[in-house]
Motif scaffolding. Structure first.
Motif, PDB file in Angstrom:
ATOM      1  N   MET A   1       5.857 -31.339 -35.813  1.00 50.06           N
ATOM      2  CA  MET A   1       5.349 -32.075 -34.683  1.00 50.06           C
ATOM      3  C   MET A   1       6.362 -31.950 -33.539  1.00 50.06           C
ATOM      4  SD  MET A   1       4.545 -36.148 -34.294  1.00 50.06           S
ATOM      5  CE  MET A   1       4.024 -36.187 -35.965  1.00 50.06           C
ATOM      6  N   LEU A   2       5.835 -31.737 -32.346  1.00 51.02           N
ATOM      7  CA  LEU A   2       6.678 -31.641 -31.153  1.00 51.02           C
ATOM      8  C   LEU A   2       6.933 -33.045 -30.614  1.00 51.02           C
ATOM      9  CD1 LEU A   2       8.118 -30.023 -28.957  1.00 51.02           C
ATOM     10  CD2 LEU A   2       5.900 -29.744 -27.822  1.00 51.02           C
ATOM     11  N   ASN A   3       8.194 -33.448 -30.631  1.00 55.15           N
ATOM     12  CA  ASN A   3       8.581 -34.749 -30.078  1.00 55.15           C
ATOM     13  C   ASN A   3       9.104 -34.542 -28.666  1.00 55.15           C
ATOM     14  OD1 ASN A   3       8.083 -36.611 -32.264  1.00 55.15           O
ATOM     15  ND2 ASN A   3       9.690 -35.505 -33.353  1.00 55.15           N
ATOM     16  N   THR A   4       8.635 -35.371 -27.745  1.00 56.29           N
ATOM     17  CA  THR A   4       9.031 -35.290 -26.347  1.00 56.29           C
ATOM     18  C   THR A   4       9.648 -36.626 -25.943  1.00 56.29           C
ATOM     19  OG1 THR A   4       7.045 -36.204 -25.287  1.00 56.29           O
ATOM     20  CG2 THR A   4       6.942 -33.888 -26.013  1.00 56.29           C
ATOM     21  N   GLY A   7       6.912 -39.261 -26.095  1.00 53.99           N
ATOM     22  CA  GLY A   7       6.177 -39.475 -27.338  1.00 53.99           C
ATOM     23  C   GLY A   7       5.815 -38.153 -27.992  1.00 53.99           C
ATOM     24  N   PRO A   8       5.343 -38.213 -29.240  1.00 56.53           N
ATOM     25  CA  PRO A   8       4.972 -36.992 -29.956  1.00 56.53           C
ATOM     26  C   PRO A   8       3.664 -36.396 -29.435  1.00 56.53           C
ATOM     27  CG  PRO A   8       4.608 -38.910 -31.342  1.00 56.53           C
ATOM     28  CD  PRO A   8       5.241 -39.399 -30.082  1.00 56.53           C
ATOM     29  N   ILE A  55      -0.822 -36.729 -26.061  1.00 57.68           N
ATOM     30  CA  ILE A  55       0.467 -37.379 -26.244  1.00 57.68           C
ATOM     31  C   ILE A  55       0.200 -38.739 -26.858  1.00 57.68           C
ATOM     32  CG2 ILE A  55       0.556 -38.305 -23.894  1.00 57.68           C
ATOM     33  CD1 ILE A  55       3.636 -37.641 -24.104  1.00 57.68           C
ATOM     34  N   GLU A  56       0.938 -39.044 -27.896  1.00 60.45           N
ATOM     35  CA  GLU A  56       0.714 -40.293 -28.618  1.00 60.45           C
ATOM     36  C   GLU A  56       1.550 -41.400 -27.987  1.00 60.45           C
ATOM     37  OE1 GLU A  56      -0.440 -40.788 -33.116  1.00 60.45           O
ATOM     38  OE2 GLU A  56       1.726 -40.635 -32.894  1.00 60.45           O
ATOM     39  N   ASN A  57       1.035 -41.923 -26.866  1.00 60.30           N
ATOM     40  CA  ASN A  57       1.689 -43.019 -26.154  1.00 60.30           C
ATOM     41  C   ASN A  57       0.624 -43.682 -25.296  1.00 60.30           C
ATOM     42  OD1 ASN A  57       3.129 -44.701 -24.412  1.00 60.30           O
ATOM     43  ND2 ASN A  57       4.875 -43.315 -24.310  1.00 60.30           N
TER      44      ASN A  57
END
Length: 137
Positions: A1-4, A7-8, A55-57
């Protein structure tokens, strides 16, 4: 998973999370100051598929940033700007901008661009747009 920093990044097929691969991309003359630049490749296991790159946010506001053969959505929080893009034109491709990402209906593997910059300023704000544009790979 790409984390930024915001959020991921999740890839969904319908409502189901699916695995994906991502690779770092180099900075270019169009985006020399970005902090992260990635290509996300999504394999298609069943056709046609409805793929979402989100984006999970839930707390972020999104802003459309489209261009010639680029559909993109940007997010700002504090001093960070993040852009998710895909090489497409949603007037002729079955896709849409969502509140938290992009959705595309496809029968083929697809690729998304993700790029962020910190700190974002008036002079470097456009860099994530070019960084998410995979034309500049």
């Amino acid at each position: 998973m790409l984390n930024t920093p915001l959020g991921p990044i999740m890839i969904l097929n319908g409502q189901q999370k699916i695995p994906y691969t991502f690779i770092p991309l180099p900075k270019t003359t169009h985006c020399p100051n970005v902090n992260g630049r990635f290509s996300i490749t999504v394999p298609i296991v069943e056709s046609p598929a409805t793929i979402q790159c989100i984006i999970e946010n839930e707390l972020l506001n999104s802003y459309p940033e489209t261009g010639e053969n680029l559909e993109a959505l940007s997010f700002y929080k504090d001093d960070v700007k993040l852009t998710i893009g895909i090489t497409a034109d949603f007037t002729s491709t079955d896709g849409q901008l969502l509140k938290n990402g992009l959705e595309v209906k496809t029968a083929f593997p697809i690729e998304f661009g993700v790029c962020w910059i910190q700190p974002v300023t008036d002079s470097n704000d456009v860099e994530t747009f070019f960084g998410a544009d995979l034309f500049y790979k």
